[in-house]
Enzyme design. Structure first.
Site, PDB file in Angstrom:
ATOM      1  N   GLY A   1       0.831  -1.208   0.000  1.00 15.99           N
ATOM      2  CA  GLY A   1       0.000   0.000   0.000  1.00 15.99           C
ATOM      3  C   GLY A   1       0.857   1.245   0.000  1.00 15.99           C
ATOM      4  O   GLY A   1       0.586   2.219   0.712  1.00 15.99           O
ATOM      5  N   ALA A   2       1.911   1.234  -0.833  1.00 12.12           N
ATOM      6  CA  ALA A   2       2.883   2.330  -0.819  1.00 12.12           C
ATOM      7  C   ALA A   2       2.521   3.454  -1.777  1.00 12.12           C
ATOM      8  O   ALA A   2       3.258   4.422  -1.914  1.00 12.12           O
ATOM      9  CB  ALA A   2       4.282   1.785  -1.155  1.00 12.12           C
TER      10      ALA A   2
ATOM     11  N   GLY B   1       1.784   4.695   3.680  1.00 10.86           N
ATOM     12  CA  GLY B   1       2.754   3.837   2.991  1.00 10.86           C
ATOM     13  C   GLY B   1       3.759   4.613   2.167  1.00 10.86           C
ATOM     14  O   GLY B   1       4.937   4.226   2.085  1.00 10.86           O
TER      15      GLY B   1
ATOM     16  N   SER C   1      -3.781  -1.014  14.800  1.00  8.62           N
ATOM     17  CA  SER C   1      -4.434   0.244  15.185  1.00  8.62           C
ATOM     18  C   SER C   1      -4.891   0.111  16.624  1.00  8.62           C
ATOM     19  O   SER C   1      -5.135  -1.010  17.097  1.00  8.62           O
ATOM     20  CB  SER C   1      -5.646   0.493  14.296  1.00  8.62           C
ATOM     21  OG  SER C   1      -6.412   1.561  14.803  1.00  8.62           O
TER      22      SER C   1
ATOM     23  N   TYR D   1     -13.611  -3.495  11.071  1.00  8.29           N
ATOM     24  CA  TYR D   1     -12.264  -2.923  10.989  1.00  8.29           C
ATOM     25  C   TYR D   1     -11.475  -3.292  12.249  1.00  8.29           C
ATOM     26  O   TYR D   1     -10.328  -3.754  12.164  1.00  8.29           O
ATOM     27  CB  TYR D   1     -12.355  -1.395  10.843  1.00  8.29           C
ATOM     28  CG  TYR D   1     -11.009  -0.713  10.771  1.00  8.29           C
ATOM     29  CD1 TYR D   1     -10.151  -0.933   9.702  1.00  8.29           C
ATOM     30  CD2 TYR D   1     -10.597   0.169  11.775  1.00  8.29           C
ATOM     31  CE1 TYR D   1      -8.910  -0.299   9.641  1.00  8.29           C
ATOM     32  CE2 TYR D   1      -9.362   0.809  11.716  1.00  8.29           C
ATOM     33  CZ  TYR D   1      -8.520   0.570  10.645  1.00  8.29           C
ATOM     34  OH  TYR D   1      -7.290   1.193  10.581  1.00  8.29           O
TER      35      TYR D   1
HETATM   36  N1  LIG Z   1      -5.007   6.800   8.927  1.00 10.65           N
HETATM   37  C1  LIG Z   1      -5.204   6.456  10.193  1.00 10.65           C
HETATM   38  O1  LIG Z   1      -5.674   7.263  11.031  1.00 10.65           O
HETATM   39  C2  LIG Z   1      -4.851   5.084  10.676  1.00 10.65           C
HETATM   40  C3  LIG Z   1      -4.964   4.804  12.042  1.00 10.65           C
HETATM   41  C4  LIG Z   1      -4.647   3.530  12.484  1.00 10.65           C
HETATM   42  C5  LIG Z   1      -4.197   2.576  11.595  1.00 10.65           C
HETATM   43  N2  LIG Z   1      -4.100   2.877  10.266  1.00 10.65           N
HETATM   44  C6  LIG Z   1      -3.602   1.842   9.355  1.00 10.65           C
HETATM   45  O2  LIG Z   1      -2.592   2.396   8.544  1.00 10.65           O
HETATM   46  C7  LIG Z   1      -2.464   1.626   7.352  1.00 10.65           C
HETATM   47  C8  LIG Z   1      -2.329   2.531   6.156  1.00 10.65           C
HETATM   48  O3  LIG Z   1      -3.567   3.183   5.937  1.00 10.65           O
HETATM   49  P1  LIG Z   1      -3.660   4.716   5.523  1.00 10.65           P
HETATM   50  O4  LIG Z   1      -4.094   5.447   6.712  1.00 10.65           O
HETATM   51  O5  LIG Z   1      -2.430   5.155   4.835  1.00 10.65           O
HETATM   52  O6  LIG Z   1      -4.912   4.668   4.527  1.00 10.65           O
HETATM   53  P2  LIG Z   1      -4.998   4.887   2.937  1.00 10.65           P
HETATM   54  O7  LIG Z   1      -4.533   6.241   2.579  1.00 10.65           O
HETATM   55  O8  LIG Z   1      -6.415   4.525   2.608  1.00 10.65           O
HETATM   56  O9  LIG Z   1      -4.007   3.840   2.344  1.00 10.65           O
HETATM   57  C9  LIG Z   1      -4.305   2.486   2.316  1.00 10.65           C
HETATM   58  C10 LIG Z   1      -3.405   1.811   1.325  1.00 10.65           C
HETATM   59  O10 LIG Z   1      -3.773   0.423   1.272  1.00 10.65           O
HETATM   60  C11 LIG Z   1      -3.903   0.070  -0.090  1.00 10.65           C
HETATM   61  N3  LIG Z   1      -4.863  -1.006  -0.254  1.00 10.65           N
HETATM   62  C12 LIG Z   1      -6.178  -1.015   0.031  1.00 10.65           C
HETATM   63  N4  LIG Z   1      -6.718  -2.176  -0.335  1.00 10.65           N
HETATM   64  C13 LIG Z   1      -5.718  -2.935  -0.870  1.00 10.65           C
HETATM   65  C14 LIG Z   1      -5.661  -4.210  -1.439  1.00 10.65           C
HETATM   66  N5  LIG Z   1      -6.730  -4.980  -1.589  1.00 10.65           N
HETATM   67  N6  LIG Z   1      -4.464  -4.658  -1.881  1.00 10.65           N
HETATM   68  C15 LIG Z   1      -3.373  -3.895  -1.782  1.00 10.65           C
HETATM   69  N7  LIG Z   1      -3.369  -2.656  -1.268  1.00 10.65           N
HETATM   70  C16 LIG Z   1      -4.540  -2.185  -0.816  1.00 10.65           C
HETATM   71  C17 LIG Z   1      -4.377   1.317  -0.797  1.00 10.65           C
HETATM   72  O11 LIG Z   1      -4.102   1.210  -2.164  1.00 10.65           O
HETATM   73  P3  LIG Z   1      -4.916   2.024  -3.302  1.00 10.65           P
HETATM   74  O12 LIG Z   1      -4.132   3.278  -3.475  1.00 10.65           O
HETATM   75  O13 LIG Z   1      -4.903   1.109  -4.448  1.00 10.65           O
HETATM   76  O14 LIG Z   1      -6.291   2.256  -2.747  1.00 10.65           O
HETATM   77  C18 LIG Z   1      -3.539   2.374  -0.090  1.00 10.65           C
HETATM   78  O15 LIG Z   1      -2.257   2.456  -0.659  1.00 10.65           O
HETATM   79  C19 LIG Z   1      -3.700   0.708   7.305  1.00 10.65           C
HETATM   80  O16 LIG Z   1      -3.310  -0.591   7.701  1.00 10.65           O
HETATM   81  C20 LIG Z   1      -4.613   1.312   8.355  1.00 10.65           C
HETATM   82  O17 LIG Z   1      -5.482   0.347   8.930  1.00 10.65           O
HETATM   83  C21 LIG Z   1      -4.407   4.119   9.786  1.00 10.65           C
END
Ligand SMILES: NC(=O)c1ccc[n+]([C@@H]2O[C@H](COP(=O)([O-])OP(=O)(O)OC[C@H]3O[C@@H](n4cnc5c(N)ncnc54)[C@H](OP(=O)(O)O)[C@@H]3O)[C@@H](O)[C@H]2O)c1
Length: 290
Positions: A19-20, A25, A145, A170
């Protein structure tokens, strides 16, 4: 306080960040590349991912940055990615995730949040295990999380067909991420470091909550930290020499205490075996229990 400037020289090491292509990422990949790692950025859409890879290359001139397709919601894609992966692996960051979405299923029929966030990364880690074990001290960082405390593993309803809630689903996937991290460490012993991270509330795609109106979403996003800050726990977990296996790293970075249910070893063991059955991926090289 530790900052990403404290990341040691990673020249000669290889990192995979799932998810980079955006969110947390992208700065995770960029920082690892800036400190000398060869970075494999995985994305679902190579055309969209190219812009992210260019961003990383511009921030880390001369770094080896590769872009590969990986859809964690499709075990065929996970297997294809792993089969094409070459060489040893020092750092695997299981970062990608979906959150708080209406009920959907993966290509293999699993509930989407559990299937992507947990089962996809479980299979990926298992398939990349020989590459990780080829490097002493290799690390697996799995992004969980604090929302894991909302989750509950109900083995009688893993598809959440009876009771689906987008937040509890989630939470369940993030609880599985944390239990996987701890169980991997127990099973691997000293052969690798398995560490979990909680980024803290971060303005990314996952925080565009469909249940909130657009203006409320915009306000929420203004109040929370940037993706650069959200990457700090993962980067610390991936690189700091102070890290020990089984640590749960939160914002700061500082250690967090997992909720008691994340520490239930009997549920973790059953989750592991169930995940092996569902994915067909077995961690043969570190199996102690069979
Ligand atoms: N943001 C927060 O407040 C928060 C808090 C706690 C934990 N987290 C965790 O942090 C991590 C990163 O999330 P983020 O906050 O950066 O959210 P994000 O901006 O929505 O990024 C999520 C990433 O995961 C990829 N992804 C989604 N479905 C996928 C699949 N089926 N196969 C491969 N890649 C996939 C997305 O790719 P696409 O670009 O193709 O959609 C995107 O690059 C997650 O594990 C999330 O649960 C986030």
């Amino acid at each position: 306080m530790w900052t990403p400037d404290d990341i040691p020289d990673l020249t000669g090491s290889t990192a995979v960040v799932t998810g980079a292509g955006g969110g947390i990422g992208l700065p995770t990949a960029a920082r690892l590349a800036r400190h000398g790692a060869r970075v494999v950025m995985t994305v679902r859409d190579l055309a969209r991912g190219e812009a992210a890879a260019e961003t990383v290359r511009s921030q880390a001139p001369g770094a080896r940055v590769e872009l590969r397709r990986l859809d964690l919601a499709d075990l065929g894609s996970v297997r294809a990615f792993a089969a094409a992966f070459d060489g040893s692996l020092d750092i695997l960051v299981n970062n990608a995730g979906v959150g708080m979405i209406p009920r959907q299923t993966t290509a293999d029929g699993f509930e989407m949040q559990f299937g992507t966030n947990h089962l996809g990364h479980f299979a990926l880690t298992g398939l990349l295990l020989p590459h990780l074990l080829a490097r002493p001290g290799a690390r697996v960082v799995t992004v969980s999380s604090d929302a894991h405390s909302l989750g509950r593993i109900d083995f009688d309803d893993l598809g959440l067909e009876r009771h689906y809630g987008r937040f509890t689903a989630y939470g369940r996937s993030k609880l599985a991420n944390l239990m996987f991290t701890l169980e991997l460490q127990r099973r691997a012993g000293g052969r690798l470091l398995s560490v979990a991270a909680h980024p803290g509330a971060t303005a990314t795609g996952i925080m565009k909550l469909g249940v909130l109106t657009r203006p409320v979403n915009a306000l929420v996003r203004l109040a929370i930290q940037s993706p650069d800050k959200g990457a700090v726990p993962s980067l610390y977990a991936a690189t700091s020499p102070e890290v020990t296996g089984g640590l749960f790293v939160g914002p700061g970075p500082r250690p967090l205490t997992p909720s008691p249910k994340a520490l239930d070893e009997s549920v973790a063991g059953r989750l592991w075996e169930t995940s092996e059955e569902l994915t067909g991926v077995r961690f043969k090289a570190i199996t102690q229990h069979s």
